[in-house]
Design a protein around this motif. Structure first.
Motif, short mmCIF file in Angstrom:
data_model
loop_
_atom_site.label_atom_id
_atom_site.label_comp_id
_atom_site.label_asym_id
_atom_site.label_seq_id
_atom_site.Cartn_x
_atom_site.Cartn_y
_atom_site.Cartn_z
N LYS A 1 -2.06 -42.95 1.24
CA LYS A 1 -1.50 -41.43 1.40
C LYS A 1 -1.38 -41.75 2.68
O LYS A 1 -0.94 -40.05 2.87
CB LYS A 1 -2.67 -40.68 1.15
CG LYS A 1 -3.06 -40.44 -0.29
CD LYS A 1 -4.74 -40.29 -0.56
CE LYS A 1 -5.02 -38.45 0.52
NZ LYS A 1 -6.56 -37.91 0.07
N GLY A 2 -1.44 -42.48 3.41
CA GLY A 2 -1.39 -41.86 4.84
C GLY A 2 -1.30 -43.80 5.99
O GLY A 2 -2.00 -44.86 5.54
N TYR B 1 0.38 -41.17 9.94
CA TYR B 1 1.93 -40.78 9.69
C TYR B 1 1.62 -40.31 8.09
O TYR B 1 1.04 -40.87 7.11
CB TYR B 1 2.74 -41.70 9.68
CG TYR B 1 2.81 -42.55 10.70
CD1 TYR B 1 3.97 -41.88 11.23
CD2 TYR B 1 1.90 -42.93 11.94
CE1 TYR B 1 4.56 -42.11 13.07
CE2 TYR B 1 2.32 -43.29 12.89
CZ TYR B 1 3.50 -42.85 13.47
OH TYR B 1 4.02 -42.85 14.56
N HIS B 2 1.77 -39.04 7.60
CA HIS B 2 0.73 -38.83 6.31
C HIS B 2 1.75 -37.57 5.21
O HIS B 2 2.93 -37.02 6.52
CB HIS B 2 -0.50 -38.15 5.55
CG HIS B 2 -0.49 -37.82 7.40
ND1 HIS B 2 -2.03 -36.79 6.93
CD2 HIS B 2 -0.01 -37.35 8.42
CE1 HIS B 2 -2.38 -36.16 7.91
NE2 HIS B 2 -0.91 -36.32 8.88
N GLU B 3 1.98 -36.90 4.76
CA GLU B 3 2.31 -35.59 3.94
C GLU B 3 1.28 -34.55 4.50
O GLU B 3 0.21 -35.01 3.57
CB GLU B 3 3.57 -36.23 2.41
CG GLU B 3 4.25 -37.21 2.35
CD GLU B 3 5.28 -36.87 1.52
OE1 GLU B 3 4.42 -36.68 0.66
OE2 GLU B 3 5.72 -37.64 1.08
N GLY C 1 4.04 -31.34 1.05
CA GLY C 1 5.12 -31.97 0.93
C GLY C 1 6.16 -32.71 1.70
O GLY C 1 7.66 -32.96 2.55
N LEU C 2 6.00 -32.16 3.15
CA LEU C 2 5.90 -32.63 4.68
C LEU C 2 6.25 -34.14 5.28
O LEU C 2 4.39 -33.78 5.47
CB LEU C 2 5.83 -31.37 5.81
CG LEU C 2 7.23 -31.71 6.51
CD1 LEU C 2 8.17 -31.64 6.93
CD2 LEU C 2 6.87 -30.20 8.28
N GLN C 3 6.72 -34.27 5.66
CA GLN C 3 5.99 -35.69 6.06
C GLN C 3 6.18 -35.07 7.35
O GLN C 3 6.68 -34.37 8.53
CB GLN C 3 7.23 -36.74 6.28
CG GLN C 3 7.79 -37.67 4.46
CD GLN C 3 8.90 -38.35 5.04
OE1 GLN C 3 9.05 -39.40 6.21
NE2 GLN C 3 9.66 -38.90 4.50
N THR C 4 4.36 -35.86 8.35
CA THR C 4 4.10 -35.63 9.48
C THR C 4 3.21 -36.35 10.23
O THR C 4 2.68 -37.71 9.56
CB THR C 4 3.55 -33.82 9.16
OG1 THR C 4 3.22 -33.44 10.88
CG2 THR C 4 2.11 -34.14 9.10
#
Length: 393
Positions: free
Chosen positions: A298-299, A320-322, A325-328
């Motif tokens: 998940k990250g 680093y995760h979503e 639905g947005l990579q952030t």
């Protein structure tokens, strides 16, 4: 009427209330090995209101006496030919000892102290070999006494935050970890050669700072059992008389005495399908062998490296995760350490001894740490992957 909307907000603020220490009974402490690291133990013990330093032992005649005098400790008995002689002195009524000897002298004093019915705070690394660690733990089990290993970096607030992040499930299932660290020029010879000679150290960077890097990630993921390891060790810098880290014309002498590793790397398989990619250095032509990375489904968490292992992180960590639905990326603020790590190591050990609670850094965890170190050494010698077999205790 009180505003109930404000109730509970203080639950999220830092608590500065100091724990109350029962000074009704003084813990009677002995020091085994009165060299450099023992000074840190002594400084912390002297801050504790429920401690009395009653004895010290060292293989070098007169060293324990000079050590006590340096810190102004009066009345401590030091005229012992060995640690065993000190442990056999019933007049001391010892409660606990700190073992601050060089690596190859960790196991036997720990076994002897536990057999004597004394609590033990054992400096890192746990031991040199897995077999030694098992022998110490068998003595621990028979004695019923506290055995805590000197891994104070895990008590750092940022290290604890790493564990909280993993346990929160934010990263999902962990499947790959990269960890390690090192120094560009940092073979530890300012205090003589006990760190670099095989007869005293047994292991080099692998055990000195590598054990800390392993603990940082293994503690975070719950210390899964190691299964196999493919390891590598080298000593290109330590055996080079022109190594720039050797000062005062000691290059020729120290390079001939150097008998341990100054770099080690490994690929370790852990229970749960987790891969551990590890590297550690006392010396290298690089600023860092890489940040620590914990990758999950998940990250992933990036933990910036430090120039030299200091029990902390090298900067703000990032997840680093979503999100929707947005990579952030989410930055984790650095947490301030309010109490010194060595003081925490000493205080938590004393509390465990007095209250009959588990060791703050239990041998059952560090056994796996030691098994990996032992496996790396064996794999490097064999030139192939080896299975890690941990005996029953």
């Amino acid at each position: 009427m009180a505003d109930k909307s404000m109730e509970g907000l203080n639950d999220f603020t830092a608590k500065d209330d100091a724990a109350v220490v029962d000074t009704g009974k003084k813990m009677r402490i002995g020091i085994i090995g009165c060299g450099w690291i023992a000074e840190s133990h002594m400084k912390s013990y002297l801050k504790q209101p429920d401690v009395e330093i009653v004895a010290g032992a060292d293989l070098v005649p007169g060293k324990a006496k000079a050590f006590m005098e340096k810190f102004g400790v009066e009345g401590a008995k030091t005229e012992y030919a060995s640690h065993k002689e000190m442990l056999e002195d019933k007049s001391l009524n010892l409660d606990a000892v700190s073992i601050c000897t060089y690596n190859r002298q960790h196991a036997q004093p720990a076994i002897d102290a536990l057999n004597a019915g004394v609590h033990v705070l054992l400096e890192k690394p746990f031991t040199v070999t897995l077999d030694e660690a098992v022998a110490v733990m068998k003595a621990e089990k028979a004695s019923g006494k506290v055995l805590s290993i000197g891994f104070q970096p895990r008590m750092n607030e940022n290290m604890k935050q790493i564990k909280k992040i993993v346990e929160s499930g934010e990263l999902g299932q962990i499947y790959y970890i990269q960890t390690g660290g090192g120094r560009r020029r940092g073979i530890p010879t300012p205090f003589g050669t006990t760190f670099i000679e095989d007869k005293t150290a047994g292991i080099g960077a692998l055990g000195d700072i590598g054990c800390y890097s392993l603990d940082m990630v293994l503690n975070a993921i719950g210390y899964p059992k190691p299964l196999t390891v493919s390891g590598y060790k080298s000593a290109f810098f330590g055996t080079d008389p022109k190594y720039s880290g050797y000062k005062n014309g000691k290059g020729e002498e120290y390079s001939k005495l150097f008998g341990v590793d100054d770099f080690a790397a490994a690929f370790v398989r852990l229970e749960g399908g987790i891969i551990l990619d590890f590297r550690i250095a006392w010396a290298m032509n690089l600023d860092t062998p890489g940040d620590t990375i914990i990758m999950g489904t998940k990250g992933s968490l990036r933990i910036p490296s430090t120039e030299c292992w200091n029990g902390d992180v090298g900067g703000a960590m990032k997840i680093y995760h979503e999100v929707a639905g947005l990579q952030t990326e989410t930055e984790i603020p650095i947490l301030q350490q309010k109490v010194g790590l060595f003081d925490l190591k000493i205080r938590t050990f004393l509390d465990a001894c007095k209250n009959g609670t588990p060791a703050p850094v239990p041998s059952s965890q560090i056994l796996y740490n030691q098994a990996i170190i032992d496996g790396i050494a064996k794999s490097a010698a064999a030139g192939r992957e080896v299975e890690i077999v941990i005996p029953e205790i």
